[in-house]
Write a protein that holds these residues in place. Structure first.
Motif, PDB file in Angstrom:
ATOM      1  N   GLN A 175     -52.601 -43.414  21.321  1.00 35.14           N
ATOM      2  CA  GLN A 175     -52.984 -42.003  21.208  1.00 35.14           C
ATOM      3  C   GLN A 175     -52.031 -41.190  20.314  1.00 35.14           C
ATOM      4  O   GLN A 175     -51.879 -39.986  20.478  1.00 35.14           O
ATOM      5  N   LYS A 176     -51.413 -41.887  19.382  1.00 42.52           N
ATOM      6  CA  LYS A 176     -50.521 -41.219  18.428  1.00 42.52           C
ATOM      7  C   LYS A 176     -51.028 -41.474  17.002  1.00 42.52           C
ATOM      8  O   LYS A 176     -51.358 -42.612  16.668  1.00 42.52           O
ATOM      9  N   ASN A 177     -51.079 -40.418  16.216  1.00 47.43           N
ATOM     10  CA  ASN A 177     -51.479 -40.562  14.821  1.00 47.43           C
ATOM     11  C   ASN A 177     -50.283 -40.972  13.969  1.00 47.43           C
ATOM     12  O   ASN A 177     -49.226 -40.323  13.988  1.00 47.43           O
ATOM     13  N   SER A 204     -41.887 -39.074  20.342  1.00 51.76           N
ATOM     14  CA  SER A 204     -41.519 -40.214  21.180  1.00 51.76           C
ATOM     15  C   SER A 204     -41.424 -41.481  20.339  1.00 51.76           C
ATOM     16  O   SER A 204     -42.028 -41.584  19.273  1.00 51.76           O
ATOM     17  N   GLN A 205     -40.657 -42.443  20.847  1.00 56.10           N
ATOM     18  CA  GLN A 205     -40.485 -43.727  20.156  1.00 56.10           C
ATOM     19  C   GLN A 205     -41.799 -44.502  20.138  1.00 56.10           C
ATOM     20  O   GLN A 205     -42.582 -44.443  21.083  1.00 56.10           O
ATOM     21  N   THR A 206     -42.039 -45.232  19.073  1.00 57.75           N
ATOM     22  CA  THR A 206     -43.299 -45.964  18.942  1.00 57.75           C
ATOM     23  C   THR A 206     -43.044 -47.356  18.359  1.00 57.75           C
ATOM     24  O   THR A 206     -42.327 -47.503  17.366  1.00 57.75           O
ATOM     25  N   LEU A 207     -43.630 -48.363  18.966  1.00 57.59           N
ATOM     26  CA  LEU A 207     -43.560 -49.721  18.458  1.00 57.59           C
ATOM     27  C   LEU A 207     -44.897 -50.064  17.803  1.00 57.59           C
ATOM     28  O   LEU A 207     -45.942 -50.029  18.447  1.00 57.59           O
ATOM     29  N   VAL A 208     -44.838 -50.370  16.527  1.00 58.81           N
ATOM     30  CA  VAL A 208     -46.037 -50.793  15.787  1.00 58.81           C
ATOM     31  C   VAL A 208     -45.888 -52.289  15.533  1.00 58.81           C
ATOM     32  O   VAL A 208     -45.070 -52.711  14.705  1.00 58.81           O
ATOM     33  N   GLN A 209     -46.671 -53.064  16.223  1.00 61.39           N
ATOM     34  CA  GLN A 209     -46.523 -54.513  16.162  1.00 61.39           C
ATOM     35  C   GLN A 209     -47.898 -55.167  16.112  1.00 61.39           C
ATOM     36  O   GLN A 209     -48.742 -54.906  16.955  1.00 61.39           O
ATOM     37  N   GLY A 210     -48.126 -56.012  15.116  1.00 65.92           N
ATOM     38  CA  GLY A 210     -49.409 -56.672  15.028  1.00 65.92           C
ATOM     39  C   GLY A 210     -49.784 -57.067  13.618  1.00 65.92           C
ATOM     40  O   GLY A 210     -48.924 -57.231  12.746  1.00 65.92           O
ATOM     41  N   SER A 252     -38.277 -44.539  15.664  1.00 68.11           N
ATOM     42  CA  SER A 252     -37.678 -43.480  16.460  1.00 68.11           C
ATOM     43  C   SER A 252     -38.568 -42.240  16.395  1.00 68.11           C
ATOM     44  O   SER A 252     -39.432 -42.132  15.519  1.00 68.11           O
ATOM     45  N   PRO A 253     -38.378 -41.287  17.309  1.00 70.64           N
ATOM     46  CA  PRO A 253     -39.186 -40.057  17.267  1.00 70.64           C
ATOM     47  C   PRO A 253     -39.031 -39.336  15.926  1.00 70.64           C
ATOM     48  O   PRO A 253     -37.933 -39.249  15.366  1.00 70.64           O
TER      49      PRO A 253
END
Length: 296
Positions: free
Chosen positions: A205-207, A231-237, A263-264
């Motif tokens: 739910q984050k752009n 907020s911190q976000t992990l983009v994995q895939g 990081s945020p």
């Protein structure tokens, strides 16, 4: 019924008469006549075609003969203004800047043909035209135009007749062309990266956005992922890639696994070392979550 038809015809006739009278007032007056004469002089019309407009003033309060007299006065006044050495010089220089030919400029001083000074004025026009046509200023302007519209170099075709000055003019043209061409390419490349080279996707739910670039040496692909969220976000895939050549034509697709921990309100880049030959631009699209990737 017959009476009604007669009244209608009478009203129509009166309206037409009123309309014609209004048109005559607009065209049959001293200012209109002088203006038409001056315009014909500006256009180099030695046969004074605007005199025919006097015919519409037949029977008007401002007569045909008055129109003709004022027309000729306007024509002569403008002709005397144009047919001066200084004015011919300015007119010629302006015309060259506008891209007009020598024939076009000669027509513009056509009203001067009846004057004893015409031969001298024509010589002035021709020498001024040649100087302006074969000038560094024009070489720079034409080079800049050709480079900006990416139409290709065409120095010789645009400076035929200036062969004696080619050695001076061509470097000016080339410098302007190269500068404008570089700026145009850079603008097009920036726009391509901004549009095609940038992808937007949603994760948890984050752009997020990903900007894909290939350096000039075409050694690798760089993908910068931006996280504007707090907020911190992990983009994995899996990431799907599209590749484009220097002319923005698509040449290939492939995919790979990668991950970045953001990081945020920050961005982070990762690189991909394999890419097609001749690839100059790219697009990276995040295809979905997966496990087993190395976090960078």
């Amino acid at each position: 019924m017959k009476t009604s038809i007669k009244v209608s015809v009478l009203v129509s006739a009166l309206m037409m008469t009123g309309s014609c009278a209004m048109i005559q007032k607009l065209t049959c007056n001293s200012n209109a006549a002088k203006s038409q004469g001056a315009q014909d002089a500006v256009n180099g019309n030695i046969n004074m075609p605007g005199l025919k407009s006097a015919d519409s003033c037949e029977g008007a309060e401002f007569s045909k003969s008055q129109y003709q007299a004022d027309y000729r006065a306007g024509y002569e006044e403008k002709k005397n203004q144009i047919c001066q050495t200084g004015e011919v010089v300015k007119l010629t220089q302006t015309s060259v800047e506008a891209g007009l030919s020598k024939t076009d400029v000669e027509k513009k001083i056509g009203a001067c043909m009846t004057m004893s000074s015409y031969t001298s004025l024509k010589n002035t026009m021709e020498s001024t035209f040649k100087n302006a046509f074969c000038s560094s200023g024009r070489a720079e302007k034409i080079g800049n135009k050709h480079g900006a519209d990416l139409s290709g170099r065409a120095f010789e075709a645009n400076f035929a007749g200036c062969e004696a000055k080619w050695s001076l003019l061509k470097p000016v043209y080339e410098k302007a062309y190269t500068k404008a061409e570089t700026q145009t390419h850079k603008a097009k490349e920036d726009l391509f990266v901004q549009n095609t080279g940038t992808s937007t996707f949603m994760l948890d739910q984050k752009n997020l956005t990903a900007v894909c670039k290939i350096p000039a040496d075409q050694s690798h692909v760089s993908v910068t992922v931006n996280n504007p969220n707090a907020s911190q976000t992990l983009v994995q895939g899996q990431w799907n890639y599209q590749y484009f050549d220097k002319d923005f034509a698509k040449i290939a697709d492939d995919s790979g696994m990668d991950a970045v921990l953001l990081s945020p309100k920050s961005n982070k880049s990762f690189t991909k070392m394999t890419l097609p030959r001749n690839a100059s631009f790219c697009r990276a699209e995040f295809a979905g979550n997966a496990s087993g990737s190395n976090i960078k």
